[in-house]
Enzyme design. Structure first.
Site, mmCIF file in Angstrom:
data_model
loop_
_atom_site.group_PDB
_atom_site.id
_atom_site.type_symbol
_atom_site.label_atom_id
_atom_site.label_comp_id
_atom_site.label_asym_id
_atom_site.label_seq_id
_atom_site.Cartn_x
_atom_site.Cartn_y
_atom_site.Cartn_z
ATOM 1 N NE ARG A 78 -7.345 -8.067 0.329
ATOM 2 C CZ ARG A 78 -6.755 -7.482 -0.850
ATOM 3 N NH1 ARG A 78 -5.881 -6.662 -0.415
ATOM 4 N NH2 ARG A 78 -7.484 -7.372 -1.923
ATOM 5 C CE LYS B 32 -4.325 -1.814 1.482
ATOM 6 N NZ LYS B 32 -5.386 -2.308 2.385
HETATM 7 C C1 7PM Z 1 -5.143 -0.263 -5.419
HETATM 8 C C2 7PM Z 1 -5.021 -0.060 -4.098
HETATM 9 C C3 7PM Z 1 -5.643 -1.686 -5.727
HETATM 10 C C4 7PM Z 1 -5.287 -0.617 -3.016
HETATM 11 C C5 7PM Z 1 -5.955 -2.352 -4.888
HETATM 12 C C6 7PM Z 1 -5.668 -2.108 -3.295
HETATM 13 C C7 7PM Z 1 -8.105 -4.456 1.252
HETATM 14 C C8 7PM Z 1 -9.141 -5.179 0.784
HETATM 15 C C9 7PM Z 1 -8.348 -4.281 -0.689
HETATM 16 C C10 7PM Z 1 -7.844 -4.462 2.647
HETATM 17 C C11 7PM Z 1 -9.759 -5.972 2.996
HETATM 18 C C12 7PM Z 1 -5.140 -3.943 -2.166
HETATM 19 C C13 7PM Z 1 -6.223 -2.763 -2.356
HETATM 20 N N1 7PM Z 1 -7.406 -3.890 0.286
HETATM 21 N N2 7PM Z 1 -10.051 -5.823 1.531
HETATM 22 N N3 7PM Z 1 -9.206 -4.990 -0.549
HETATM 23 N N4 7PM Z 1 -8.754 -5.394 3.426
HETATM 24 N N5 7PM Z 1 -10.550 -6.750 3.401
HETATM 25 O O1 7PM Z 1 -4.182 -3.850 -1.814
HETATM 26 O O2 7PM Z 1 -7.026 -3.966 3.294
HETATM 27 O O3 7PM Z 1 -5.465 -4.900 -2.896
HETATM 28 S S1 7PM Z 1 -7.804 -3.484 -2.412
#
Ligand code: 7PM
Length: 407
Positions: A378, A342
């Site tokens: 995750r 992130k």
């Molecule tokens: C761009 C930036 C693409 C951030 C995708 C993301 C989470 C999640 C995501 C989290 C839960 C990623 C994020 N982040 N679901 N979905 N917790 N429960 O890093 O922190 O994939 S999307």
């Protein structure tokens, strides 16, 4: 909403180890552990009248047997109080509060925060998640064309399935399949589009593995089809705050869910995130989602909660939430946390891009594990994270010390 938040507590396990090192009798050890062990608990949403109902006047001998009572001065939050004291002093306050129905609620929240009930295990697709034994791994499988080049993104179903199986080999305990990009600044996609992206992937994984499957969606229509195809958990990044039909769909399927906190919508959430009390507001939001979930008939042991790192939060908000994860324990549910690659990690490492954030990700995961934080992380890089956690979890488990310290 009456709530007790554990602000800090010394570690009774570590403390008893030192008392053993001092060669005190078991009886003295037990007595001192209760007397010396101290906790600081913030009570919010309580009644201002608690003080006169429970606490004898200043200067009296009786008052010294209770935790120090420090009322807040906030006009908008009457009844806020910081309680500080030994376990013995808290136990005395709890037994006093139990005696009247007017104060019994306080007794219950204090008891829960000081001696939390163990979290019941969760079984998904025949795999048992025994909370508190180690940090479990959720592997990210994004099926989105606008990849944001995070490396976890696969535009076609076949390559997403291949990637998913590699994550299983690397030790993923559960996979999270997502077809809706939730990247800051992104726009929503239709249910049809999302389903077209994820269904083949869920089916493809199920043909070749029994790994539990989570589907990342905010839409009841998508969740319904995904669960029909055999998904086990619905991961809603809006924590049951978007589609009022979603909780019912999860309940009807007997599935599990992860409710995440977010402030605002992905398109605008990073523009100016603001909080008075980020931990308190995240807890209120997650509790509201939990209410939707249990009202719809989802059993509590099938609900995971997530503070939503990077979703409507500044760098400081993210760091503070990670540091204070233990306060979220007060919600009484397993915690899932996503820090992988992130942007706050990029900021902390001199502007590194998503692909260069592996070491930073491992740093965040290890820090969380030792602070006593997440039950599930995750991540994109499952194999590397598994090794980091093998070490961090082992250090955390060494807390008891066994016979190594003056046994
Ligand atoms: C761009 C930036 C693409 C951030 C995708 C993301 C989470 C999640 C995501 C989290 C839960 C990623 C994020 N982040 N679901 N979905 N917790 N429960 O890093 O922190 O994939 S999307």
């Amino acid at each position: 909403m009456l709530r007790a938040r554990l602000i800090s507590r010394d570690r009774p396990d570590d403390l008893s180890l030192v008392l053993r090192r001092l060669n005190l009798s078991p009886r003295n050890r037990e007595h001192l552990t209760r007397e010396l062990g101290s906790a600081h608990v913030l009570v919010t949403g309580g009644r201002p009248s608690y003080e006169e109902e429970l606490v004898p006047p200043y200067g009296s001998k009786e008052r010294e047997k209770l935790p120090t009572w420090t009322p807040g001065g906030h006009v908008d939050h009457p009844g806020e109080v910081l309680l500080s004291g030994s376990r013995q002093q808290f136990d005395r306050l709890i037994s006093l509060a139990r005696k009247s129905p007017r104060t019994d609620g306080l007794a219950r929240v204090l008891e829960e925060v000081l001696s939390p009930a163990p979290l019941p295990a969760l079984t998904l697709s025949g795999r048992r998640f025994e909370w508190g034994t180690r940090t479990y791994l959720m592997g990210v499988v994004n099926v989105t064309p606008d990849s944001f080049s995070d490396g976890g993104s696969f535009p076609d179903a076949a390559s997403a399935v291949e990637h998913a199986l590699r994550l299983v080999d690397a030790g993923a305990d559960i996979l999270d399949v997502g077809g809706e990009s939730t990247r800051p600044g992104s726009l929503p996609v239709s249910a049809e589009e999302e389903l077209a992206r994820i269904l083949q992937v869920v089916e493809g994984i199920k043909r070749r593995s029994t790994v539990p499957i989570s589907v990342d969606t905010t839409k009841a229509a998508v969740a319904k089809e995904a669960l029909k195809a055999g998904a086990h958990l619905i991961n809603d990044i809006t924590g049951f705050h978007s589609d009022p039909a979603l909780a019912g769909v999860v309940a009807a399927a007997g599935a599990a869910c992860c409710l995440m906190h977010t402030q605002g919508m992905p398109k605008t959430m990073q523009e100016a995130p603001r909080y008075q009390d980020v931990v308190g507001e995240v807890m209120d939001y997650l509790e509201e989602g939990m209410f939707q979930a249990t009202e719809a008939g989802i059993p509590r042991e099938r609900i995971l909660l997530d503070p939503g790192i990077g979703f409507g939060k500044t760098l400081e908000h993210n760091l503070f939430l990670l540091r204070r994860l233990e306060e979220l324990r007060g919600l009484g549910q397993p915690l899932l946390v996503g820090t992988s690659r992130k942007s706050f990690l990029g900021k902390l490492t001199g502007g590194k891009g998503p692909q260069e954030r592996l070491a930073a990700t491992l740093g965040s995961v290890a820090a969380m594990a030792v602070l006593g934080g997440a039950d599930v992380v995750r991540v994109h890089d499952v194999g590397e994270t598994r090794d980091a956690l093998a070490v961090a979890d082992a250090i955390r488990r060494a807390r008891g010390g066994g016979d190594l310290y003056g046994g």
